[in-house]
Enzyme design. Structure first.
Site, PDB file in Angstrom:
ATOM      1  N   LYS A   1       0.736  -1.283   0.003  1.00 43.99           N
ATOM      2  CA  LYS A   1       0.123   0.009  -0.093  1.00 43.99           C
ATOM      3  C   LYS A   1       0.975   1.287   0.126  1.00 43.99           C
ATOM      4  O   LYS A   1       0.526   2.064  -0.860  1.00 43.99           O
ATOM      5  CB  LYS A   1      -0.974  -0.101   1.181  1.00 43.99           C
ATOM      6  CG  LYS A   1      -1.575   1.498   1.528  1.00 43.99           C
ATOM      7  CD  LYS A   1      -2.497   1.461   2.946  1.00 43.99           C
ATOM      8  CE  LYS A   1      -1.656   1.664   4.055  1.00 43.99           C
ATOM      9  NZ  LYS A   1      -1.391   3.110   4.290  1.00 43.99           N
ATOM     10  N   ASN A   2       1.850   1.443   0.892  1.00 39.29           N
ATOM     11  CA  ASN A   2       2.779   2.683   0.858  1.00 39.29           C
ATOM     12  C   ASN A   2       3.794   2.874  -0.042  1.00 39.29           C
ATOM     13  O   ASN A   2       4.492   3.597  -0.083  1.00 39.29           O
ATOM     14  CB  ASN A   2       3.448   2.364   2.443  1.00 39.29           C
ATOM     15  CG  ASN A   2       2.295   2.585   3.471  1.00 39.29           C
ATOM     16  OD1 ASN A   2       1.026   2.734   3.347  1.00 39.29           O
ATOM     17  ND2 ASN A   2       2.647   2.481   4.791  1.00 39.29           N
TER      18      ASN A   2
ATOM     19  N   CYS B   1      -4.502   8.369   9.157  1.00 41.86           N
ATOM     20  CA  CYS B   1      -4.857   7.579  10.826  1.00 41.86           C
ATOM     21  C   CYS B   1      -4.554   8.606  11.762  1.00 41.86           C
ATOM     22  O   CYS B   1      -3.657   9.414  11.578  1.00 41.86           O
ATOM     23  CB  CYS B   1      -4.007   6.568  10.684  1.00 41.86           C
ATOM     24  SG  CYS B   1      -4.326   4.987   9.667  1.00 41.86           S
TER      25      CYS B   1
ATOM     26  N   ARG C   1       0.218  14.511  12.493  1.00 41.53           N
ATOM     27  CA  ARG C   1       0.631  14.215  10.917  1.00 41.53           C
ATOM     28  C   ARG C   1       0.780  15.519  10.400  1.00 41.53           C
ATOM     29  O   ARG C   1       0.154  15.995   9.360  1.00 41.53           O
ATOM     30  CB  ARG C   1      -0.752  13.571  10.235  1.00 41.53           C
ATOM     31  CG  ARG C   1      -1.174  12.504  11.118  1.00 41.53           C
ATOM     32  CD  ARG C   1      -0.228  11.079  11.204  1.00 41.53           C
ATOM     33  NE  ARG C   1       0.466  10.505  10.082  1.00 41.53           N
ATOM     34  CZ  ARG C   1      -0.249   9.377   9.463  1.00 41.53           C
ATOM     35  NH1 ARG C   1      -1.246   9.210   9.840  1.00 41.53           N
ATOM     36  NH2 ARG C   1       0.475   8.966   8.464  1.00 41.53           N
TER      37      ARG C   1
ATOM     38  N   ASP D   1       4.655   0.710  12.146  1.00 37.60           N
ATOM     39  CA  ASP D   1       3.486   0.007  11.446  1.00 37.60           C
ATOM     40  C   ASP D   1       3.387  -1.276  12.116  1.00 37.60           C
ATOM     41  O   ASP D   1       2.272  -1.979  11.936  1.00 37.60           O
ATOM     42  CB  ASP D   1       3.339   0.072  10.092  1.00 37.60           C
ATOM     43  CG  ASP D   1       3.159   1.422   9.533  1.00 37.60           C
ATOM     44  OD1 ASP D   1       3.438   1.704   8.366  1.00 37.60           O
ATOM     45  OD2 ASP D   1       3.148   2.186  10.134  1.00 37.60           O
TER      46      ASP D   1
ATOM     47  N   ARG E   1      -8.754  -0.224   4.314  1.00 39.80           N
ATOM     48  CA  ARG E   1      -7.834   0.761   3.612  1.00 39.80           C
ATOM     49  C   ARG E   1      -6.472   0.198   3.421  1.00 39.80           C
ATOM     50  O   ARG E   1      -5.859   0.796   2.470  1.00 39.80           O
ATOM     51  CB  ARG E   1      -7.746   1.841   4.699  1.00 39.80           C
ATOM     52  CG  ARG E   1      -8.944   2.646   4.984  1.00 39.80           C
ATOM     53  CD  ARG E   1      -8.531   3.976   5.785  1.00 39.80           C
ATOM     54  NE  ARG E   1      -7.336   4.370   5.343  1.00 39.80           N
ATOM     55  CZ  ARG E   1      -6.505   5.072   6.199  1.00 39.80           C
ATOM     56  NH1 ARG E   1      -6.643   4.997   7.546  1.00 39.80           N
ATOM     57  NH2 ARG E   1      -5.232   5.436   5.653  1.00 39.80           N
TER      58      ARG E   1
HETATM   59  C1  EPZ Z   1       4.487   7.141   6.073  1.00 48.43           C
HETATM   60  O1  EPZ Z   1       3.644   8.070   6.867  1.00 48.43           O
HETATM   61  C2  EPZ Z   1       3.487   5.624   6.145  1.00 48.43           C
HETATM   62  N1  EPZ Z   1       1.996   5.977   5.409  1.00 48.43           N
HETATM   63  C3  EPZ Z   1       3.017   5.488   7.602  1.00 48.43           C
HETATM   64  O2  EPZ Z   1       2.049   4.204   7.631  1.00 48.43           O
HETATM   65  C4  EPZ Z   1       4.162   5.047   8.247  1.00 48.43           C
HETATM   66  O3  EPZ Z   1       3.908   4.863   9.627  1.00 48.43           O
HETATM   67  C5  EPZ Z   1       5.146   6.361   8.221  1.00 48.43           C
HETATM   68  O4  EPZ Z   1       5.602   6.795   7.107  1.00 48.43           O
HETATM   69  C6  EPZ Z   1       6.619   5.987   8.934  1.00 48.43           C
HETATM   70  O5  EPZ Z   1       7.099   4.831   8.422  1.00 48.43           O
HETATM   71  C7  EPZ Z   1       1.978   6.082   4.149  1.00 48.43           C
HETATM   72  O6  EPZ Z   1       3.069   5.753   3.628  1.00 48.43           O
HETATM   73  C8  EPZ Z   1       0.691   6.385   3.442  1.00 48.43           C
HETATM   74  P1  EPZ Z   1       6.543  10.211   8.201  1.00 48.43           P
HETATM   75  P2  EPZ Z   1       4.107   9.547   6.800  1.00 48.43           P
HETATM   76  O7  EPZ Z   1       6.223  11.626   7.565  1.00 48.43           O
HETATM   77  O8  EPZ Z   1       4.839  10.013   5.514  1.00 48.43           O
HETATM   78  C9  EPZ Z   1       6.506  13.755  11.552  1.00 48.43           C
HETATM   79  C10 EPZ Z   1       0.102   2.960   7.766  1.00 48.43           C
HETATM   80  O9  EPZ Z   1      -0.114   2.271   8.871  1.00 48.43           O
HETATM   81  N2  EPZ Z   1       6.525  14.765  10.458  1.00 48.43           N
HETATM   82  O10 EPZ Z   1       7.566   9.345   8.033  1.00 48.43           O
HETATM   83  O11 EPZ Z   1       3.063  10.518   7.442  1.00 48.43           O
HETATM   84  C11 EPZ Z   1       5.521  12.908  11.807  1.00 48.43           C
HETATM   85  O12 EPZ Z   1       4.649  13.537  12.645  1.00 48.43           O
HETATM   86  C12 EPZ Z   1       0.690   4.145   7.942  1.00 48.43           C
HETATM   87  O13 EPZ Z   1       0.495   2.326   6.822  1.00 48.43           O
HETATM   88  C13 EPZ Z   1       6.619  16.055  10.543  1.00 48.43           C
HETATM   89  O14 EPZ Z   1       6.978  16.609  11.850  1.00 48.43           O
HETATM   90  O15 EPZ Z   1       5.142   9.562   8.045  1.00 48.43           O
HETATM   91  C14 EPZ Z   1       6.094  11.642  12.311  1.00 48.43           C
HETATM   92  O16 EPZ Z   1       6.077  11.993  13.550  1.00 48.43           O
HETATM   93  C15 EPZ Z   1       0.704   4.883   9.394  1.00 48.43           C
HETATM   94  N3  EPZ Z   1       6.284  16.857   9.540  1.00 48.43           N
HETATM   95  C16 EPZ Z   1       7.412  11.410  11.731  1.00 48.43           C
HETATM   96  O17 EPZ Z   1       7.623  12.859  11.306  1.00 48.43           O
HETATM   97  C17 EPZ Z   1       6.086  16.462   8.318  1.00 48.43           C
HETATM   98  O18 EPZ Z   1       5.906  17.352   7.310  1.00 48.43           O
HETATM   99  C18 EPZ Z   1       7.488  10.488  10.645  1.00 48.43           C
HETATM  100  O19 EPZ Z   1       6.295  10.659   9.568  1.00 48.43           O
HETATM  101  C19 EPZ Z   1       6.024  15.119   8.114  1.00 48.43           C
HETATM  102  C20 EPZ Z   1       6.255  14.146   9.175  1.00 48.43           C
END
Ligand code: EPZ
Length: 416
Positions: free
Chosen positions: A22-23, A115, A120, A305, A397
């Site tokens: 999915k990701n 989620c 986020r 995850d 989802r």
């Molecule tokens: C991706 O989310 C995945 N989602 C998530 O999977 C996964 O848990 C996550 O990466 C971490 O591996 C998809 O690919 C659709 P991040 P993403 O940006 O991109 C902070 C699932 O269950 N952050 O790596 O949103 C954020 O708050 C989902 O499949 C900022 O501060 O994750 C978090 O604390 C859940 N500013 C950390 O970074 C930003 O602009 C990591 O988030 C972006 C993120």
């Protein structure tokens, strides 16, 4: 699907075929906006998040044909903004922004959904695009992005490791003028898959999978065909299904090297694991798992995850186990549901401490997000009695045919 009735106390045994990631699929669908030539993508999982992404592409003017292979033609895109009701449904919709901006010089989208496991934010996405020369206005929950001419390559040091922002910047840089370097980049396998896809279309990306990615901008991309990598989190979820039910499951069409940290922890729990080129077999027959201490980290560390699934393992393991969540600030909402099933868990700041019990008891539980939903379904499969799992729309989802795949392994799950 919104409610499942699960008869518990089952051992799960047999073989399961893993779907596409999915990701990886979600961002790759939106990356097709970068080219005006035809694209074919195989191994795309049939999920509601994917269907929403396709609806968004069609809304923008793309032509989509989804049979066994997904064909996309974005040459006719002539709309550069997307509707609130679709954007709000998935976190992945943020990845429309960079490709629209890079190819058309403009984009207007609402803040994405996703989620409820934390706030986020998208500041790292927007800051990256501004560094590449974009003008970004953010008001009334709407992002207005604009660039005169082409984006300009830059050396960007990410202040925090972010999968999503690494993808946003990498996609924008693909069509920028000159070289972009992303330092402190996320290293997830999905990032490598996206870079491989873009390079198939004529992009010039090296270093994906390391913490330093180099993108030499090109003026335009061609068409091509790409196969999505297997879903490492679906794989991990089925391996945990075997471990918590004291069964034996073989996952086919997967990639063992994407799950190193998960396999190390499952071995530590006492599972016997065998792997081949594209399969993983976990045998936990007649054994109670040992409790584990885990800390979630960016890849190649232990994946956030998989946190909920291992929390379930610790509830019925031998001994006391602690899981610390370092990626998202609100990813323990589901713990109250496991406590309703008899689990002995205490939340301490960003950690949970479990005191293992022999077996969970059935209950009426509610899903709060995608991975928690899968975990509660597995909890229902092993608890004594009949468990009702509510709000299972979260499940579809991110898991293709999850109840039927589990029923083929010996579960007894009815959709009600
Ligand atoms: C991706 O989310 C995945 N989602 C998530 O999977 C996964 O848990 C996550 O990466 C971490 O591996 C998809 O690919 C659709 P991040 P993403 O940006 O991109 C902070 C699932 O269950 N952050 O790596 O949103 C954020 O708050 C989902 O499949 C900022 O501060 O994750 C978090 O604390 C859940 N500013 C950390 O970074 C930003 O602009 C990591 O988030 C972006 C993120």
């Amino acid at each position: 699907m919104n409610k499942l009735c699960i008869e518990g106390d089952k051992k799960l045994n047999g073989s399961v075929t893993i779907s596409g990631s999915k990701n990886a699929a979600l961002p790759i669908l939106f990356m097709t906006i970068l080219t005006e030539e035809k694209i074919k993508i195989s191994n795309v999982p049939n999920l509601t998040d994917i269907n929403i992404a396709l609806q968004l592409l069609v809304y923008l003017g793309a032509k989509v044909n989804y049979k066994k292979i997904l064909s996309i033609d974005t040459s006719f895109i002539n709309i550069f903004s997307a509707p609130y009701d679709l954007i709000k449904k998935i976190r992945g919709s943020i990845w429309i922004l960079a490709p629209l901006l890079a190819r058309f010089g403009q984009a207007k989208i609402f803040l994405p959904g996703g989620c409820k496991i934390g706030s986020r934010p998208i500041d790292l996405h927007l800051n990256g695009l501004i560094k590449l020369g974009a003008t970004i206005d953010l008001k009334d929950n709407c992002i207005n992005a604009f660039v005169k001419g082409r984006l300009q390559g830059k050396h960007i040091l990410m202040e925090k490791i972010s999968v999503g922002a690494t993808i946003t910047i990498m996609s924008a840089a693909t069509l920028a003028q000159g070289l972009t370097v992303i330092e402190n980049a996320a290293r997830e396998p999905e990032i490598i898959d996206i870079a491989n896809f873009l390079n198939t279309l004529g992009a010039n990306i090296i270093g994906a999978g390391s913490n330093k990615i180099f993108i030499k901008g090109v003026s335009k991309l061609t068409g091509g065909h790409h196969q999505i990598i297997p879903d490492r989190i679906e794989t991990g979820t089925f391996l945990v299904a075997a471990a918590v039910s004291r069964g034996c499951i073989t996952c086919h069409k997967t990639e063992p090297k994407h799950l190193k940290s998960v396999l190390i922890k499952l071995t530590e729990a006492g599972a016997h694991i065998q792997t081949g080129k594209d399969w993983i077999k976990l045998d936990m027959r007649e054994k109670q798992p040992k409790a584990l201490n885990i800390c979630t980290l960016p890849y190649p560390g232990f994946p956030t995850d998989m946190q909920t699934q291992f929390a379930l393992l610790n509830t019925i393991a031998k001994g006391i186990g602690t899981i610390t969540e370092t990626i998202f600030e609100n990813r323990f909402i589901y713990i109250s549901e496991l406590i309703n099933m008899g689990a002995k868990i205490k939340i301490k700041h960003n950690s949970i401490v479990s005191n293992g019990i022999p077996q969970l008891c059935s209950s009426n539980v509610f899903c709060t997000d995608l991975r928690a939903a899968a975990t509660l379904v597995l909890a229902g499969c092993i608890a004594i009695g009949i468990t009702i799992v509510n709000q299972t729309y979260h499940l579809v989802r991110g898991y293709e045919s999850f109840p039927s795949k589990l029923n083929k392994l010996g579960a007894n799950i009815k959709i009600i």
